[in-house]
Design a protein around this motif. Structure first.
Motif, PDB file in Angstrom:
ATOM      1  N   TYR A 180       0.842  -1.188   0.000  1.00 17.62           N
ATOM      2  CA  TYR A 180       0.000   0.000   0.000  1.00 17.62           C
ATOM      3  C   TYR A 180       0.882   1.245   0.000  1.00 17.62           C
ATOM      4  O   TYR A 180       2.101   1.163   0.172  1.00 17.62           O
ATOM      5  N   PHE A 181       0.234   2.395  -0.138  1.00 18.47           N
ATOM      6  CA  PHE A 181       0.906   3.689  -0.083  1.00 18.47           C
ATOM      7  C   PHE A 181       0.563   4.383   1.224  1.00 18.47           C
ATOM      8  O   PHE A 181      -0.590   4.335   1.670  1.00 18.47           O
ATOM      9  N   VAL A 208      -3.020   2.602  11.959  1.00 15.37           N
ATOM     10  CA  VAL A 208      -2.274   3.299  10.909  1.00 15.37           C
ATOM     11  C   VAL A 208      -3.112   3.151   9.651  1.00 15.37           C
ATOM     12  O   VAL A 208      -3.604   2.055   9.345  1.00 15.37           O
ATOM     13  N   TRP A 209      -3.281   4.260   8.933  1.00 17.31           N
ATOM     14  CA  TRP A 209      -4.079   4.259   7.719  1.00 17.31           C
ATOM     15  C   TRP A 209      -3.186   4.322   6.492  1.00 17.31           C
ATOM     16  O   TRP A 209      -2.099   4.903   6.532  1.00 17.31           O
ATOM     17  N   PHE A 210      -3.677   3.764   5.378  1.00 17.92           N
ATOM     18  CA  PHE A 210      -2.941   3.738   4.122  1.00 17.92           C
ATOM     19  C   PHE A 210      -3.926   3.458   3.015  1.00 17.92           C
ATOM     20  O   PHE A 210      -5.115   3.227   3.273  1.00 17.92           O
ATOM     21  N   SER A 211      -3.441   3.468   1.777  1.00 14.09           N
ATOM     22  CA  SER A 211      -4.331   3.288   0.636  1.00 14.09           C
ATOM     23  C   SER A 211      -3.635   2.501  -0.470  1.00 14.09           C
ATOM     24  O   SER A 211      -2.422   2.592  -0.631  1.00 14.09           O
ATOM     25  N   ALA A 229       6.654  13.241   0.395  1.00 13.61           N
ATOM     26  CA  ALA A 229       7.170  11.905   0.661  1.00 13.61           C
ATOM     27  C   ALA A 229       6.040  10.901   0.812  1.00 13.61           C
ATOM     28  O   ALA A 229       5.027  11.184   1.457  1.00 13.61           O
ATOM     29  N   MET A 230       6.234   9.745   0.210  1.00 15.65           N
ATOM     30  CA  MET A 230       5.256   8.674   0.317  1.00 15.65           C
ATOM     31  C   MET A 230       5.988   7.337   0.410  1.00 15.65           C
ATOM     32  O   MET A 230       6.901   7.065  -0.373  1.00 15.65           O
ATOM     33  N   ALA A 271       2.550  -5.240  11.908  1.00 14.69           N
ATOM     34  CA  ALA A 271       1.946  -5.669  10.650  1.00 14.69           C
ATOM     35  C   ALA A 271       2.446  -4.844   9.465  1.00 14.69           C
ATOM     36  O   ALA A 271       2.180  -5.186   8.319  1.00 14.69           O
ATOM     37  N   ILE A 272       3.186  -3.769   9.739  1.00 11.43           N
ATOM     38  CA  ILE A 272       3.597  -2.820   8.703  1.00 11.43           C
ATOM     39  C   ILE A 272       5.113  -2.819   8.542  1.00 11.43           C
ATOM     40  O   ILE A 272       5.846  -2.746   9.522  1.00 11.43           O
ATOM     41  N   MET A 273       5.557  -2.856   7.285  1.00 15.47           N
ATOM     42  CA  MET A 273       6.992  -2.798   7.008  1.00 15.47           C
ATOM     43  C   MET A 273       7.237  -1.834   5.846  1.00 15.47           C
ATOM     44  O   MET A 273       6.834  -2.098   4.716  1.00 15.47           O
ATOM     45  N   PRO A 274       7.902  -0.702   6.126  1.00 14.12           N
ATOM     46  CA  PRO A 274       8.259   0.218   5.028  1.00 14.12           C
ATOM     47  C   PRO A 274       9.265  -0.460   4.103  1.00 14.12           C
ATOM     48  O   PRO A 274      10.202  -1.102   4.562  1.00 14.12           O
TER      49      PRO A 274
END
Length: 164
Positions: free
Chosen positions: A66-67, A107-110, A129-130, A153-156
């Motif tokens: 996701y972004f 945390v929100w994302f799209s 920045a994204m 659950a999130i990994m950049p």
């Protein structure tokens, strides 16, 4: 690795072109984005391990990309591992240093870069920045937003520095 490393990708490399294509296709022609750099993000070992354990312990949950648009307060166009700032108002460098922190328990994302663009700002070097992030077990909220309630659950994976 106890600290994150950020490595600017070389324009024209296969990895750069793949990320660039994903970003520009998900802008859906809504913004005329000019990419200044694409930076590969490798998080500290403890954050990476926590993510992998979470993924392994939840095999029924999908992992998708996701972004995540966010604010920056430093000159990020030429970001490298020795230039990650400590400014508390720079969310970009904060995420790179410590991983994602839950905001109001989520945390929100799209899946759409054009939607996440609305959560960016024009920083000190006129850049936005994204992140492209891997997310395990995303839940649909509404419109173009998804959320997750677990930081592990999130990994950049990549940071796209651009202007529009």
């Amino acid at each position: 690795m106890t600290t994150a490393t950020v490595t600017p990708l070389q324009p024209g490399s296969n990895e750069y072109v793949t990320v660039q294509s994903k970003f520009t296709s998900k802008m859906a022609g809504k913004y005329n984005a000019q990419i200044h750099s694409i930076i590969k993000v490798e998080m500290p070992k403890h954050i990476t391990n926590n993510h992998e354990v979470y993924k392994k312990n939840n095999p029924s949950l999908r992992c998708d990309q996701y972004f995540h648009g966010t604010k920056n307060a430093c000159a990020i166009r030429n970001l490298n591992s020795s230039r990650i700032c400590k400014n508390t108002f720079c969310c970009v460098c904060g995420i790179i240093r410590t991983g994602f922190k839950l905001n109001n328990s989520h945390v929100w994302f799209s899946p759409d870069a054009w939607y996440s663009h609305g959560y960016t700002n024009v920083g000190t070097d006129s850049s936005r920045a994204m992140f492209i992030i891997d997310v395990v077990g995303a839940s649909y909220t509404s419109g173009y937003e998804y959320k997750v309630a677990r930081a592990e659950a999130i990994m950049p994976r990549y940071l796209i520095v651009y202007s529009s």
